[in-house]
Write an enzyme that holds these catalytic residues in place. Sequence first.
Site, PDB file in Angstrom:
ATOM      1  N   HIS A 120     -72.306 -71.781 -39.672  1.00  0.00           N
ATOM      2  CA  HIS A 120     -73.526 -71.816 -40.469  1.00  0.00           C
ATOM      3  C   HIS A 120     -73.374 -72.401 -41.733  1.00  0.00           C
ATOM      4  O   HIS A 120     -73.553 -72.122 -42.865  1.00  0.00           O
ATOM      5  CB  HIS A 120     -73.896 -70.483 -40.727  1.00  0.00           C
ATOM      6  CG  HIS A 120     -74.440 -69.813 -39.252  1.00  0.00           C
ATOM      7  ND1 HIS A 120     -75.869 -69.647 -39.035  1.00  0.00           N
ATOM      8  CD2 HIS A 120     -73.982 -68.755 -38.577  1.00  0.00           C
ATOM      9  CE1 HIS A 120     -75.905 -69.014 -37.770  1.00  0.00           C
ATOM     10  NE2 HIS A 120     -74.873 -68.479 -37.704  1.00  0.00           N
TER      11      HIS A 120
ATOM     12  N   CYS B 106     -75.516 -72.956 -34.397  1.00  0.00           N
ATOM     13  CA  CYS B 106     -74.886 -71.734 -33.610  1.00  0.00           C
ATOM     14  C   CYS B 106     -75.684 -71.563 -32.325  1.00  0.00           C
ATOM     15  O   CYS B 106     -75.400 -72.229 -31.360  1.00  0.00           O
ATOM     16  CB  CYS B 106     -75.125 -70.399 -34.613  1.00  0.00           C
ATOM     17  SG  CYS B 106     -74.463 -68.781 -34.154  1.00  0.00           S
TER      18      CYS B 106
ATOM     19  N   GLU C  78     -75.761 -74.057 -43.116  1.00  0.00           N
ATOM     20  CA  GLU C  78     -77.225 -73.605 -44.173  1.00  0.00           C
ATOM     21  C   GLU C  78     -76.540 -72.775 -45.334  1.00  0.00           C
ATOM     22  O   GLU C  78     -76.994 -72.845 -46.229  1.00  0.00           O
ATOM     23  CB  GLU C  78     -78.158 -73.327 -43.379  1.00  0.00           C
ATOM     24  CG  GLU C  78     -78.221 -72.097 -42.818  1.00  0.00           C
ATOM     25  CD  GLU C  78     -77.411 -71.800 -41.616  1.00  0.00           C
ATOM     26  OE1 GLU C  78     -76.575 -72.576 -41.015  1.00  0.00           O
ATOM     27  OE2 GLU C  78     -77.400 -70.489 -41.070  1.00  0.00           O
TER      28      GLU C  78
END
Length: 241
Positions: free
Chosen positions: A211, A108, A213
Amino acid sequence: MDRPLIGITTDTHPRPDHYESPIAYARAVEAAGGLAVLLPYHADLSLVPQYARRLDGMVFSGGNDLNPQHYGQTFHPKAIPIDPARERFELALLAEVERLRVPILGICLGAQLMNIHRGGSLLQFLPDVPRHPQLEHRKLGETAPRHKVDLDPASQLGRWLNKREIDANSSHKQAVDRPGRGLRIIATAPDGVIEGMEDPDYPLFMAVQWHPERLHDEPDHLSIFRLLVERAAGRKAGNRP
Ligand SMILES: [Mn+2]
């Protein structure tokens, strides 16, 4: 054998006197086989080379909006400016880990930072940019929207995943406009928004706009961290037998 040490950048938003880091970054690094360490950015910049030398891999994490003066613009009215101290630290750290050819994953803001560092430009506010279809890339409610991302099968990520597309989450209002020096587009949303880039001439200089994660319980997204940890482990073994 010791795990490769993977640095993760932090923020102080919304509490300027506290470092903040979404837990998912460190968890994803750990689940992928790395040893995670959070980096405090209110640091003496002369210490940046010491941080860089100790790291085997690096995650440049998400956050607010970089100063657009890097590409000759002023802040968009909807911008949430990043802490200038964070921006200074991250640009210095990125230059140093790049010089040492430490494997890097940008996420990001991290992707935007890597592009700015290489002299590229950003789209500051995607809703202003006419596209067909006009996908929503921002997280407006409780849940981030998801969209397909086409992967370049010849890219490091495409080869590693052995896939031509991935189902990504989306929580961004900015994206890469003009890619910086040496960067190749490796991932694109159906509306043409750039979702990933790499420098093919570097051990791992890879950035994604989504994202992974937050999705590290899904094999494809955990695999992105596994790629970073694998490259970091290779570098660690080569440098410090
Ligand atoms: Mn998106």
